[in-house]
Write a protein that holds these residues in place. Structure first.
Motif, PDB file in Angstrom:
ATOM      1  N   LEU A 161      88.560 -44.583 -48.612  1.00 44.69           N
ATOM      2  CA  LEU A 161      88.324 -45.176 -49.924  1.00 44.69           C
ATOM      3  C   LEU A 161      88.961 -46.566 -49.913  1.00 44.69           C
ATOM      4  N   HIS A 162      88.165 -47.608 -50.162  1.00 40.93           N
ATOM      5  CA  HIS A 162      88.641 -48.994 -50.087  1.00 40.93           C
ATOM      6  C   HIS A 162      88.762 -49.568 -51.497  1.00 40.93           C
ATOM      7  N   LEU A 163      89.984 -49.889 -51.889  1.00 43.60           N
ATOM      8  CA  LEU A 163      90.252 -50.294 -53.271  1.00 43.60           C
ATOM      9  C   LEU A 163      90.730 -51.738 -53.399  1.00 43.60           C
ATOM     10  N   LYS A 164      90.735 -52.478 -52.294  1.00 49.79           N
ATOM     11  CA  LYS A 164      91.193 -53.861 -52.335  1.00 49.79           C
ATOM     12  C   LYS A 164      90.329 -54.665 -53.302  1.00 49.79           C
ATOM     13  N   ARG A 165      90.955 -55.540 -54.068  1.00 52.30           N
ATOM     14  CA  ARG A 165      90.328 -56.411 -55.064  1.00 52.30           C
ATOM     15  C   ARG A 165      89.855 -55.663 -56.313  1.00 52.30           C
ATOM     16  N   LEU A 166      90.266 -54.411 -56.476  1.00 53.17           N
ATOM     17  CA  LEU A 166      90.022 -53.706 -57.732  1.00 53.17           C
ATOM     18  C   LEU A 166      91.288 -53.792 -58.582  1.00 53.17           C
ATOM     19  N   SER A 167      91.098 -53.792 -59.895  1.00 50.03           N
ATOM     20  CA  SER A 167      92.255 -53.743 -60.787  1.00 50.03           C
ATOM     21  C   SER A 167      92.871 -52.349 -60.708  1.00 50.03           C
ATOM     22  N   VAL A 168      94.047 -52.220 -61.302  1.00 51.94           N
ATOM     23  CA  VAL A 168      94.734 -50.930 -61.238  1.00 51.94           C
ATOM     24  C   VAL A 168      93.892 -49.835 -61.880  1.00 51.94           C
ATOM     25  N   GLY A 169      93.364 -50.100 -63.077  1.00 54.77           N
ATOM     26  CA  GLY A 169      92.557 -49.087 -63.759  1.00 54.77           C
ATOM     27  C   GLY A 169      91.295 -48.750 -62.989  1.00 54.77           C
ATOM     28  N   ALA A 170      90.620 -49.771 -62.428  1.00 51.73           N
ATOM     29  CA  ALA A 170      89.399 -49.520 -61.668  1.00 51.73           C
ATOM     30  C   ALA A 170      89.712 -48.739 -60.396  1.00 51.73           C
ATOM     31  N   ALA A 171      90.831 -49.064 -59.738  1.00 50.96           N
ATOM     32  CA  ALA A 171      91.201 -48.358 -58.513  1.00 50.96           C
ATOM     33  C   ALA A 171      91.538 -46.901 -58.797  1.00 50.96           C
ATOM     34  N   LEU A 172      92.266 -46.646 -59.880  1.00 50.57           N
ATOM     35  CA  LEU A 172      92.607 -45.261 -60.227  1.00 50.57           C
ATOM     36  C   LEU A 172      91.366 -44.463 -60.600  1.00 50.57           C
ATOM     37  N   THR A 173      90.425 -45.131 -61.279  1.00 45.36           N
ATOM     38  CA  THR A 173      89.169 -44.452 -61.632  1.00 45.36           C
ATOM     39  C   THR A 173      88.381 -44.117 -60.375  1.00 45.36           C
TER      40      THR A 173
END
Length: 702
Positions: free
Chosen positions: A604-616
């Motif tokens: 799962l690649h979460l770089k450049r996502l905000s905290v809320g978007a990454a947690l979602t």
């Protein structure tokens, strides 16, 4: 390849001659002349010839009688061999702008009666009568070579036209094209392309057929006058006159096509040049590098540079500057550094354009230490630094947080006496303080900007909103919004995005103030917000309105806006809407490559996502893993979560830190990888056991 031509330094003997006005110009002399006209690496040569007047002629028919054994050589032959040189000759590069002037200033040329005639023609009244009177000393039987020498020695193309008319009456028609070609060169030297075109039209009207020299002169004249498209026109009309370009002219056209942006033709000729081993000038390589740099094909810039080395062409300062500018546009600072060091090793000294290109490369790539070294070197060498270069430095400092350096450069700029801060200068510094949450410094810079007579634009006001939003100062955000409205500035996507971000940061009881601002600035975004704040049911209507919003939003703002909306959903505890927005972001390719799968690893690649978007995204991924197990799928040996190793630009929270805490809260078996920054890994056995022991969903943190 261009060859040099000699300027004779030896004087010639002369004998006495009858005295009369006409015979003053017919003094018995012996002259040896060697002239080479060079353009586009091609030569129009006057070979060595000697003139000797017979002392027995009481009334000579010509000024000079040619006795050279090469007198039958065609004057318009572009491949005529260079003459042998006397021991007292000076070699001059024919491509030098001073070549013709050096010939005129030589002792031989100054003593030449023909040169004196040319000088008289240059300064006489531009009438047929005056020109005829001056040239009458040549008699009725004018030698073709005399006419060519006179025309070539002239600098005034307008009296040269009258001289051509005179010579045409004295010289056989088959030689008229030579007279026109030499006169066209004069128009080229004074950069009068319109005059050259009129002369060409006259040639056609008189039935004189143009040759290769004619077209090459017209093409080089158009190029020198910065009319590359007209040069292309003349090149492409050659076949209609039965003229075929030689290799040298075709080679020079690579540069012309590159200047016009016609990459297809430039590359077609360039490929032929390499295949057929044409001579290619350094300026051609420089033109190709610039063409590829402007079109964004930076790899081809380096390929052309490598071709130069293979073909033995020596790069000059123009070549290096073009390469450095291309590497700067590409943000390839390492290549720029290597090219610059090679340039220095080759004995070339950097000029202002070199420093500017190098500084751009380092600033765009955020190589702050290298950029500061170039800046200091420019100051030490007394190089002027203009507002564009200063602003590049400020922009870099804003992006990498070099506050002390930016303050010092700003003081240097104001004390330089040659450069004053402009609106972009203040915008960059305000943005720097905004990103670092230095509110007092930001406000002081804003006030200085206003005192300097600059009104804030939407970029500056966006920086203020961003800073106040991070500081959770809702009232200040509202004040900035009111200022924007008072100034009549239309809020753009970035401004609305920053207000939305501020809304996700302030306490819930103050979010209504900012929602009102968004309603006025972007009614479509305001409608989506109402769904979230009032926690309306009906996901389909929400998705429809969110889809319309994203389709009407600038592409560069979509991801940030979607991130902020998801953050707001997490804050407002509406996880279903957060998942709707994430799914919509994936469908519209606002988010790409969030998941990857191989036989050995699912990630799962979460770089450049905000905290809320990454947690979602994590919540959705874990639920997908649970469903895979329920369907009997086997997990791969390794599962990984990549959070990157920095902060999101609109958050003070580092994503790895947030995830480490959240995964511990979930008691998930993901642990920080020892040698992989930002990665959390779990084995399939541990992940399977944990997924089977937990509930069907993962709740988002509040």
């Amino acid at each position: 390849m261009a060859q040099s031509y000699p300027l004779s330094t030896s004087s010639s003997s002369s004998s006495s001659s009858p005295s009369s006005h006409a015979l003053y110009y017919r003094k018995s002399i012996a002259i040896t002349t060697s002239i080479s006209f060079s353009h586009s690496s091609r030569h129009f040569k006057l070979l060595n010839f000697s003139y000797q007047l017979s002392p027995f002629l009481s009334k000579p028919k010509t000024l000079l009688q040619a006795t050279n054994t090469l007198q039958d050589t065609k004057l318009d032959d572009p491949v005529a061999k260079s003459p042998s040189l006397s021991k007292n000759s000076i070699w001059v590069n024919p491509k030098s702008p001073r070549a013709k002037q050096l010939w005129k200033n030589s002792s031989h040329a100054i003593s030449s009666p023909l040169a004196k005639l040319a000088k008289s023609l240059d300064s006489c009244n531009p009438t047929s009568e005056h020109v005829s009177e001056i040239l009458s000393v040549l008699g009725d039987d004018v030698l073709e070579r005399d006419a060519v020498v006179i025309l070539n020695a002239m600098v005034n193309p307008y009296t040269a036209l009258l001289a051509v008319d005179y010579f045409k009456q004295k010289i056989k028609p088959c030689s008229h094209v030579i007279l026109y070609n030499v006169t066209l060169k004069l128009f080229r030297e004074v950069k009068d392309f319109e005059g050259a075109e009129k002369l060409f039209d006259e040639m056609l009207q008189r039935g004189i057929h143009p040759n290769l020299i004619t077209f090459s002169t017209m093409i080089s004249c158009a190029s020198m006058c910065s009319f590359p498209h007209k040069a292309v026109k003349w090149f492409e009309m050659m076949p209609s006159f039965g003229c075929e370009p030689d290799n040298n002219l075709s080679s020079s056209m690579i540069y012309v096509y590159a200047r016009t942006g016609n990459a297809d033709m430039a590359l077609k000729l360039y490929d032929r040049a390499k295949a057929e081993k044409w001579h290619v000038d350094t300026v051609v390589f420089s033109g190709l590098i610039k063409m590829f740099g402007m079109s964004g094909n930076y790899d081809e810039c380096l390929n052309v540079y490598n071709d130069m080395k293979v073909l033995g062409a020596k790069p000059n300062l123009v070549t290096y500057n073009a390469l450095l500018y291309a590497m700067g546009r590409a943000k390839r600072a390492r290549e720029a550094k290597a090219i610059y060091e090679e340039m220095i090793d080759n004995g070339l000294s950097p000029t202002w354009p070199t420093y500017a290109a190098l500084l751009q490369a380092y600033c765009r790539a955020r190589f702050s230490k290298n950029a500061m070294r170039v800046y200091k070197e420019m100051k030490e060498k007394g190089k002027d630094i203009d507002v564009v270069l200063y602003n590049m430095l400020f922009d870099m400092c804003a992006n990498v947080g070099c506050v002390d350096e930016a303050v010092k450069i700003f003081e240097d700029m104001k004390s330089s006496g040659t450069c004053r801060p402009d609106k972009f200068t203040y915008a960059s510094l305000i943005n720097m303080y905004s990103c670092l949450s230095k509110i007092s410094e930001m406000e002081a810079m804003f006030n200085e900007m206003m005192e300097s007579g600059f009104q804030p634009d939407v970029i500056v006001l966006t920086s203020l909103v961003h800073c106040y939003g991070k500081a959770k100062r809702a009232d200040d955000v509202v004040k900035v919004f009111s200022q924007l409205m008072d100034l009549g500035i239309s809020p753009d996507g970035r401004f609305c995005d920053c207000v939305l971000y501020a809304m996700s940061q302030v306490p819930k009881e103050e979010s209504g103030k900012l929602a009102g601002c968004i309603e006025k600035a972007n009614p479509m975004l305001g409608s989506v917000l109402r769904y979230l704040m009032k926690k309306h049911e009906g996901g389909e209507n929400f998705r429809k309105e969110a889809l319309e919003l994203f389709n009407s939003t600038e592409p560069e703002v979509k991801k940030s806006m979607c991130n902020c909306l998801i953050d707001l959903c997490v804050n407002l505890d509406v996880p279903d809407r957060a998942r709707d927005l994430l799914d919509l972001g994936l469908t519209l390719r606002i988010y790409t490559d969030i998941q990857s799968r191989s036989q050995a690893k699912w990630s799962l690649h979460l770089k450049r996502l905000s905290v809320g978007a990454a947690l979602t995204a994590l919540s959705v991924w874990i639920n997908d893993l649970s469903k895979a197990l329920e369907l009997g799928e086997e997990l791969p040996p390794l599962l990984g979560i990549n959070t990157g190793h920095g902060k999101h630009r609109l958050s003070d929270k580092a994503l790895p830190t947030v995830f480490e805490s959240y995964l511990k809260e979930l008691k998930a078996p993901f642990h920080k990888a020892a040698n992989m920054d930002g990665w959390f890994l779990a084995t399939s056995e541990a992940a399977t056991s944990w997924l089977q022991s937990r509930g069907s969903t993962v709740a988002l943190p509040q």
